[in-house]
Design a protein around this motif. Structure first.
Motif, PDB file in Angstrom:
ATOM      1  N   THR A  40       0.841  -1.202   0.000  1.00  0.00           N
ATOM      2  CA  THR A  40       0.000   0.000   0.000  1.00  0.00           C
ATOM      3  C   THR A  40       0.870   1.244   0.000  1.00  0.00           C
ATOM      4  OG1 THR A  40      -1.534  -1.244   1.377  1.00  0.00           O
ATOM      5  CG2 THR A  40      -1.936   1.109   1.152  1.00  0.00           C
ATOM      6  N   MET A  42       0.724   5.483  -0.143  1.00  0.00           N
ATOM      7  CA  MET A  42      -0.139   6.653  -0.008  1.00  0.00           C
ATOM      8  C   MET A  42      -0.128   7.499  -1.271  1.00  0.00           C
ATOM      9  SD  MET A  42      -2.227   8.017   2.105  1.00  0.00           S
ATOM     10  CE  MET A  42      -3.033   9.570   2.506  1.00  0.00           C
ATOM     11  N   SER A  45      -1.707   4.026  -4.355  1.00  0.00           N
ATOM     12  CA  SER A  45      -2.533   2.809  -4.411  1.00  0.00           C
ATOM     13  C   SER A  45      -4.007   3.172  -4.512  1.00  0.00           C
ATOM     14  CB  SER A  45      -2.271   1.945  -3.170  1.00  0.00           C
ATOM     15  OG  SER A  45      -0.939   1.480  -3.168  1.00  0.00           O
ATOM     16  N   ASP A  46      -4.363   3.715  -5.712  1.00  0.00           N
ATOM     17  CA  ASP A  46      -5.743   4.102  -5.965  1.00  0.00           C
ATOM     18  C   ASP A  46      -6.490   2.949  -6.632  1.00  0.00           C
ATOM     19  OD1 ASP A  46      -4.829   4.087  -8.599  1.00  0.00           O
ATOM     20  OD2 ASP A  46      -4.996   6.258  -8.870  1.00  0.00           O
ATOM     21  N   ALA A  63      -5.533   2.063  -0.654  1.00  0.00           N
ATOM     22  CA  ALA A  63      -5.159   2.903   0.489  1.00  0.00           C
ATOM     23  C   ALA A  63      -6.353   3.743   0.924  1.00  0.00           C
ATOM     24  CB  ALA A  63      -3.982   3.801   0.125  1.00  0.00           C
ATOM     25  N   SER A  64      -7.003   3.357   2.011  1.00  0.00           N
ATOM     26  CA  SER A  64      -8.197   4.084   2.448  1.00  0.00           C
ATOM     27  C   SER A  64      -7.890   5.532   2.811  1.00  0.00           C
ATOM     28  CB  SER A  64      -8.831   3.372   3.652  1.00  0.00           C
ATOM     29  OG  SER A  64      -7.984   3.424   4.787  1.00  0.00           O
ATOM     30  N   ILE A  66      -6.262   7.729   1.454  1.00  0.00           N
ATOM     31  CA  ILE A  66      -6.292   8.683   0.342  1.00  0.00           C
ATOM     32  C   ILE A  66      -7.609   9.460   0.336  1.00  0.00           C
ATOM     33  CG2 ILE A  66      -6.445   8.855  -2.186  1.00  0.00           C
ATOM     34  CD1 ILE A  66      -4.570   6.493  -2.400  1.00  0.00           C
ATOM     35  N   ASN A  91      -6.522  -1.242   2.810  1.00  0.00           N
ATOM     36  CA  ASN A  91      -5.650  -0.941   3.940  1.00  0.00           C
ATOM     37  C   ASN A  91      -6.299   0.082   4.870  1.00  0.00           C
ATOM     38  OD1 ASN A  91      -3.493   1.291   4.944  1.00  0.00           O
ATOM     39  ND2 ASN A  91      -2.621  -0.745   5.129  1.00  0.00           N
ATOM     40  N   ASN A  93      -5.050   2.484   7.741  1.00  0.00           N
ATOM     41  CA  ASN A  93      -3.783   3.043   8.210  1.00  0.00           C
ATOM     42  C   ASN A  93      -3.904   3.466   9.671  1.00  0.00           C
ATOM     43  OD1 ASN A  93      -1.517   4.721   8.664  1.00  0.00           O
ATOM     44  ND2 ASN A  93      -1.426   5.272   6.504  1.00  0.00           N
ATOM     45  N   SER A 121      -2.034  -1.509   9.083  1.00  0.00           N
ATOM     46  CA  SER A 121      -0.597  -1.242   9.142  1.00  0.00           C
ATOM     47  C   SER A 121      -0.338  -0.138  10.139  1.00  0.00           C
ATOM     48  CB  SER A 121      -0.063  -0.843   7.762  1.00  0.00           C
ATOM     49  OG  SER A 121      -0.737   0.289   7.251  1.00  0.00           O
TER      50      SER A 121
END
Length: 341
Positions: A40, A42, A45-46, A63-64, A66, A91, A93, A121
């Motif tokens: 993942t 930042m 990772s769209d 990547a949530s 974002i 993910n 974060n 993570s």
């Protein structure tokens, strides 16, 4: 848990070509073709990139962090599902952020959207979040950098653990343990499947991780130099020209050590830390807005980008599918060439 015998490696199906596969507990658990997880990243990772990784036979991880709102996040998940019918993960974060994030909002969306795999993570996941993962029937993977952290989340109900060594791009933790030591230590300490990473850029690294007892690998830096990666070509070309010595550690002074590409922004961040600069000064350099300017406009010294030492083994710009097939083929050929003494 007793460590598995050294000769008890993953099974192999085929040797070359599109059907080549290393079958492991991770490929079976996640329902993926190759034991490769996309790290993942930042702002990178769209939805489109995640779908490309999953369509190539690996596991893409969205990547949530974002996404600023529940609506944007839900729309991103819907786009992933529109672009691939293969498994993917999201993910959550747990690192400190410049803005407060209520991860329960993200989990609400995961449940509503029927997401089957979640990765956490950073710091250990709060008990209430873990309980929600289990209630929703999600497969939960936690990413960390040490045995004690891995054992803690195993006790909390994680289904798999990802560990990354000191060579890794992005968060390295504070223990500074290399991949060759960290991965087998975690494997022998846990009863869960382990995904290993840190410096993996090709089939040699993939085979090495499996030989160390991991059931899958996680790669990030190598994926930056692919056709589908949504960063400016200026940055891709700069990474192709970088060597294994062109990374550095920053943000250790604020408890969030990251390995990044050693550009002018990273060097400025290190100077601020060495001079005793505080959190706000550091964040002014590593802010996401500056990173996005680099990613979108190709301003190479505007922000920082996570980058592992494996960048020294990155020499071309394949598609994600081409990269994965090449990794599997190389690992299979090397595995077949190893003869008992």
């Amino acid at each position: 848990m007793e460590p598995e015998p050294a000769d008890r490696g993953p099974g192999r199906c085929g040797a070359r070509g599109s059907e080549s596969m290393f079958k492991t507990k991770i490929t079976e658990m996640l329902g993926i073709k190759h034991p490769i997880i996309g790290g993942t990243m930042m702002w990178i990772s769209d939805a489109d990139f995640v779908a490309a990784i999953s369509n190539a036979g690996g596991l893409g991880v969205l990547a949530s962090a974002i996404y600023q709102t529940r609506e944007e996040f839900a729309a991103a998940i819907e786009r992933v599902k529109a672009l691939t019918d293969k498994p993917f993960a999201v993910n959550i974060n747990l690192f400190p952020s410049m803005r407060p994030i209520d991860n329960n909002d993200y989990v609400d969306v995961l449940v509503e959207q029927g997401v089957k795999i979640v990765e956490t993570s950073g710091h250990s996941a709060p008990v209430e979040l873990c309980g929600r993962f289990k209630q929703a029937g999600m497969t939960w993977i936690h990413k960390c950098v040490g045995v004690r952290y891995a054992k803690k989340v195993e006790a909390m109900g994680a289904d798999a653990v990802t560990v990354v060594g000191y060579e890794n791009g992005g968060a390295t933790g504070a223990l500074d343990i290399g991949t060759l030591v960290l991965v087998p230590r975690v494997v022998e300490a846990l009863g869960l499947p382990v995904i290993g990473g840190g410096g993996v850029s090709d089939g040699r690294g993939l085979l090495a991780m499996l030989a160390l007892g991991a059931q899958g690998v996680i790669i990030g830096t190598r994926l930056l130099a692919t056709k589908e990666c949504p960063i400016h070509d200026n940055l891709k070309q700069a990474l192709l020209a970088a060597g294994e010595t062109d990374t550095m550690l920053v943000m250790r002074s604020i408890g969030a050590t990251h390995r990044v590409w050693a550009n002018e922004a990273a060097k400025k961040c290190a100077e601020i830390e060495a001079a005793g600069g505080g959190l706000e000064e550091v964040l002014s350099i590593v802010a996401g807005a500056r990173a996005k300017a680099m990613f979108n406009q190709g301003k190479l010294d505007e922000g920082i980008i996570s980058c592992g030492q494996g960048v020294g083994m990155v020499h071309d710009l394949p598609s994600v599918a081409e990269l994965f097939e090449r990794m599997i083929d190389q690992a299979a050929r090397m595995h077949g060439a190893i003869k008992p003494a």
